[in-house]
Motif scaffolding. Structure first.
Motif, PDB file in Angstrom:
ATOM      1  N   LYS A  75      22.725  -3.647   6.811  1.00 54.96           N
ATOM      2  CA  LYS A  75      21.708  -4.270   7.657  1.00 54.96           C
ATOM      3  C   LYS A  75      20.301  -3.947   7.157  1.00 54.96           C
ATOM      4  CE  LYS A  75      24.530  -3.969  11.791  1.00 54.96           C
ATOM      5  NZ  LYS A  75      24.760  -3.173  12.989  1.00 54.96           N
ATOM      6  N   ARG A  76      20.178  -2.876   6.373  1.00 55.88           N
ATOM      7  CA  ARG A  76      18.859  -2.478   5.874  1.00 55.88           C
ATOM      8  C   ARG A  76      18.551  -3.101   4.511  1.00 55.88           C
ATOM      9  NH1 ARG A  76      16.954   2.799   8.813  1.00 55.88           N
ATOM     10  NH2 ARG A  76      15.072   2.074   7.829  1.00 55.88           N
ATOM     11  N   ALA A  77      19.442  -3.930   4.005  1.00 55.35           N
ATOM     12  CA  ALA A  77      19.206  -4.629   2.738  1.00 55.35           C
ATOM     13  C   ALA A  77      18.331  -5.844   3.008  1.00 55.35           C
ATOM     14  CB  ALA A  77      20.534  -5.027   2.100  1.00 55.35           C
ATOM     15  N   THR A  78      17.096  -5.590   3.448  1.00 50.68           N
ATOM     16  CA  THR A  78      16.175  -6.656   3.844  1.00 50.68           C
ATOM     17  C   THR A  78      15.351  -7.174   2.676  1.00 50.68           C
ATOM     18  OG1 THR A  78      14.429  -5.067   4.332  1.00 50.68           O
ATOM     19  CG2 THR A  78      15.943  -5.625   6.143  1.00 50.68           C
ATOM     20  N   GLY A  79      15.456  -6.522   1.539  1.00 47.58           N
ATOM     21  CA  GLY A  79      14.623  -6.887   0.397  1.00 47.58           C
ATOM     22  C   GLY A  79      13.313  -6.129   0.359  1.00 47.58           C
ATOM     23  N   GLU A  80      13.089  -5.268   1.354  1.00 46.05           N
ATOM     24  CA  GLU A  80      11.872  -4.463   1.405  1.00 46.05           C
ATOM     25  C   GLU A  80      12.189  -3.022   1.026  1.00 46.05           C
ATOM     26  OE1 GLU A  80       9.488  -6.616   5.054  1.00 46.05           O
ATOM     27  OE2 GLU A  80      10.858  -4.972   5.511  1.00 46.05           O
ATOM     28  N   GLU A 137       9.668  -7.304  -1.513  1.00 42.93           N
ATOM     29  CA  GLU A 137       8.396  -6.636  -1.252  1.00 42.93           C
ATOM     30  C   GLU A 137       8.534  -5.134  -1.448  1.00 42.93           C
ATOM     31  OE1 GLU A 137       4.941  -6.156   2.215  1.00 42.93           O
ATOM     32  OE2 GLU A 137       6.868  -7.071   2.729  1.00 42.93           O
ATOM     33  N   VAL A 138       7.525  -4.542  -2.068  1.00 44.16           N
ATOM     34  CA  VAL A 138       7.420  -3.087  -2.194  1.00 44.16           C
ATOM     35  C   VAL A 138       6.209  -2.672  -1.366  1.00 44.16           C
ATOM     36  CG1 VAL A 138       6.937  -1.164  -3.752  1.00 44.16           C
ATOM     37  CG2 VAL A 138       8.511  -2.970  -4.457  1.00 44.16           C
ATOM     38  N   ILE A 139       6.470  -1.800  -0.380  1.00 43.29           N
ATOM     39  CA  ILE A 139       5.410  -1.304   0.502  1.00 43.29           C
ATOM     40  C   ILE A 139       5.046   0.103   0.053  1.00 43.29           C
ATOM     41  CG2 ILE A 139       4.778  -0.737   2.878  1.00 43.29           C
ATOM     42  CD1 ILE A 139       7.164  -2.705   3.646  1.00 43.29           C
ATOM     43  N   LEU A 140       3.820   0.298  -0.377  1.00 43.02           N
ATOM     44  CA  LEU A 140       3.370   1.600  -0.849  1.00 43.02           C
ATOM     45  C   LEU A 140       2.833   2.401   0.336  1.00 43.02           C
ATOM     46  CD1 LEU A 140       1.610   0.383  -4.099  1.00 43.02           C
ATOM     47  CD2 LEU A 140       3.899   1.382  -3.875  1.00 43.02           C
ATOM     48  N   ALA A 141       3.613   3.381   0.784  1.00 43.89           N
ATOM     49  CA  ALA A 141       3.239   4.220   1.925  1.00 43.89           C
ATOM     50  C   ALA A 141       2.892   5.610   1.406  1.00 43.89           C
ATOM     51  CB  ALA A 141       4.381   4.275   2.934  1.00 43.89           C
ATOM     52  N   LEU A 142       1.872   5.661   0.563  1.00 45.35           N
ATOM     53  CA  LEU A 142       1.467   6.921  -0.054  1.00 45.35           C
ATOM     54  C   LEU A 142       0.248   7.486   0.664  1.00 45.35           C
ATOM     55  CD1 LEU A 142       1.935   5.848  -3.766  1.00 45.35           C
ATOM     56  CD2 LEU A 142       3.541   7.075  -2.298  1.00 45.35           C
ATOM     57  N   ASN A 143       0.076   8.789   0.569  1.00 47.95           N
ATOM     58  CA  ASN A 143      -1.033   9.448   1.248  1.00 47.95           C
ATOM     59  C   ASN A 143      -2.375   8.944   0.721  1.00 47.95           C
ATOM     60  OD1 ASN A 143       0.633  11.055   2.883  1.00 47.95           O
ATOM     61  ND2 ASN A 143       0.871  12.556   1.254  1.00 47.95           N
ATOM     62  N   ALA A 144      -3.368   8.961   1.590  1.00 47.97           N
ATOM     63  CA  ALA A 144      -4.710   8.473   1.236  1.00 47.97           C
ATOM     64  C   ALA A 144      -5.516   9.560   0.540  1.00 47.97           C
ATOM     65  CB  ALA A 144      -5.424   7.983   2.491  1.00 47.97           C
ATOM     66  N   THR A 145      -4.900  10.143  -0.491  1.00 45.38           N
ATOM     67  CA  THR A 145      -5.574  11.144  -1.322  1.00 45.38           C
ATOM     68  C   THR A 145      -5.868  10.509  -2.670  1.00 45.38           C
ATOM     69  OG1 THR A 145      -3.474  11.956  -2.216  1.00 45.38           O
ATOM     70  CG2 THR A 145      -4.298  13.032  -0.205  1.00 45.38           C
ATOM     71  N   HIS A 153      -1.890   2.685  -7.359  1.00 43.63           N
ATOM     72  CA  HIS A 153      -2.437   1.735  -8.334  1.00 43.63           C
ATOM     73  C   HIS A 153      -1.552   1.638  -9.568  1.00 43.63           C
ATOM     74  CE1 HIS A 153      -6.053   0.679  -6.207  1.00 43.63           C
ATOM     75  NE2 HIS A 153      -6.346   1.964  -6.018  1.00 43.63           N
ATOM     76  N   TYR A 154      -1.023   2.765 -10.027  1.00 39.78           N
ATOM     77  CA  TYR A 154      -0.142   2.752 -11.203  1.00 39.78           C
ATOM     78  C   TYR A 154       1.110   1.926 -10.914  1.00 39.78           C
ATOM     79  CZ  TYR A 154       2.934   4.207 -14.946  1.00 39.78           C
ATOM     80  OH  TYR A 154       3.804   4.191 -16.010  1.00 39.78           O
ATOM     81  N   ILE A 155       1.727   2.161  -9.758  1.00 38.26           N
ATOM     82  CA  ILE A 155       2.947   1.422  -9.397  1.00 38.26           C
ATOM     83  C   ILE A 155       2.636  -0.057  -9.262  1.00 38.26           C
ATOM     84  CG2 ILE A 155       4.672   1.077  -7.579  1.00 38.26           C
ATOM     85  CD1 ILE A 155       4.553   4.147  -7.129  1.00 38.26           C
ATOM     86  N   ALA A 156       1.517  -0.384  -8.620  1.00 36.42           N
ATOM     87  CA  ALA A 156       1.127  -1.792  -8.458  1.00 36.42           C
ATOM     88  C   ALA A 156       0.950  -2.455  -9.821  1.00 36.42           C
ATOM     89  CB  ALA A 156      -0.151  -1.892  -7.631  1.00 36.42           C
ATOM     90  N   VAL A 163       6.994  -8.722  -7.950  1.00 36.64           N
ATOM     91  CA  VAL A 163       7.346  -8.589  -6.537  1.00 36.64           C
ATOM     92  C   VAL A 163       6.059  -8.513  -5.722  1.00 36.64           C
ATOM     93  CG1 VAL A 163       7.444  -6.060  -6.597  1.00 36.64           C
ATOM     94  CG2 VAL A 163       8.879  -7.277  -4.974  1.00 36.64           C
ATOM     95  N   THR A 164       6.132  -8.855  -4.443  1.00 38.40           N
ATOM     96  CA  THR A 164       4.984  -8.696  -3.554  1.00 38.40           C
ATOM     97  C   THR A 164       4.758  -7.206  -3.312  1.00 38.40           C
ATOM     98  OG1 THR A 164       5.459 -10.786  -2.449  1.00 38.40           O
ATOM     99  CG2 THR A 164       4.055  -9.236  -1.265  1.00 38.40           C
ATOM    100  N   ILE A 165       3.505  -6.780  -3.430  1.00 38.84           N
ATOM    101  CA  ILE A 165       3.179  -5.364  -3.245  1.00 38.84           C
ATOM    102  C   ILE A 165       2.171  -5.267  -2.099  1.00 38.84           C
ATOM    103  CG2 ILE A 165       2.238  -3.288  -4.310  1.00 38.84           C
ATOM    104  CD1 ILE A 165       2.948  -4.728  -7.041  1.00 38.84           C
ATOM    105  N   SER A 166       2.460  -4.364  -1.169  1.00 32.98           N
ATOM    106  CA  SER A 166       1.534  -4.136  -0.063  1.00 32.98           C
ATOM    107  C   SER A 166       1.394  -2.636   0.163  1.00 32.98           C
ATOM    108  CB  SER A 166       2.027  -4.833   1.214  1.00 32.98           C
ATOM    109  OG  SER A 166       3.284  -4.309   1.606  1.00 32.98           O
TER     110      SER A 166
END
Length: 196
Positions: A75-80, A137-145, A153-156, A163-166
């Motif tokens: 069920k978690r294979a949402t593509g995100e 979609e790849v959601i970058l949930a990294l710390n704001a450091t 930025h490197y991953i993007a 892929v869509t990056i957010s």
């Protein structure tokens, strides 16, 4: 139990995050007082976890099987895929209960000062997952450091055009008062403003 056993336990507890020698001493005394209710079950549980805990071969989460429950859940294979720095961040996202996709744990952030490059993190495995799984979609949930944003930025850059990056929004927290926020947070909030 000898006093050296007690001191050893206190020393080990003091190595835990958030506990110093005095806090560790209080915790050990509390555990001893509640031996049957806390100490013995805690010790048994720690032995089981020490024997069974392992890193998920897919995402890097910690579990008791080679593939964690999140990755095994169809069920978690949402593509995100939500990319986080470490397992504690993954667990924080799960506590919120709003993300229903899968995760990828980097194992840290890029840091030129500490000599941590992309090959020291699980960035190559992330890129492989994006190309082999049906990721939309790849959601970058990294710390704001600085290191977190450098890593984002490197991953993007690596995933550009594939892929869509957010990324997570940044700015004023719920319940936050402007007077108590630092200039960087206010700047990020102003730049990320949206129409009402």
């Amino acid at each position: 139990m000898s006093s050296s056993d007690l001191e050893n336990l206190i020393d080990l507890m003091a190595r835990l995050p958030g506990l110093g020698p005095r806090s560790a001493r209080r915790a050990v005394l509390h555990l001893i007082r509640k031996r049957g209710m806390l100490l013995t079950p805690l010790a048994d549980s720690m032995v089981r976890v020490a024997e069974t805990a392992r890193e998920c071969l897919n995402c890097g989460n910690v579990g008791t099987t080679d593939i964690c429950d999140i990755c095994a859940d169809e069920k978690r294979a949402t593509g995100e895929i939500c990319v986080v720095e470490d397992v504690a961040d993954l667990w924080a996202m799960e506590r919120a209960g709003v993300f229903k996709g899968r995760y990828h744990v980097l194992g840290g952030t890029l840091s030129a000062l500490d000599g941590i490059g992309p090959e020291d993190l699980s960035i190559p495995r992330l890129i492989d997952r994006v190309t082999t799984e049906s990721v939309s979609e790849v959601i970058l949930a990294l710390n704001a450091t600085v290191d977190g944003q450098t890593t984002a930025h490197y991953i993007a850059d690596q995933l550009e055009h594939t892929v869509t990056i957010s990324s997570l929004a940044q700015g004023v927290p719920i319940g936050g008062e402007l007077d108590y926020l630092d200039e960087g947070t206010i700047t990020a909030a102003l730049k990320a403003r949206k129409p009402i």
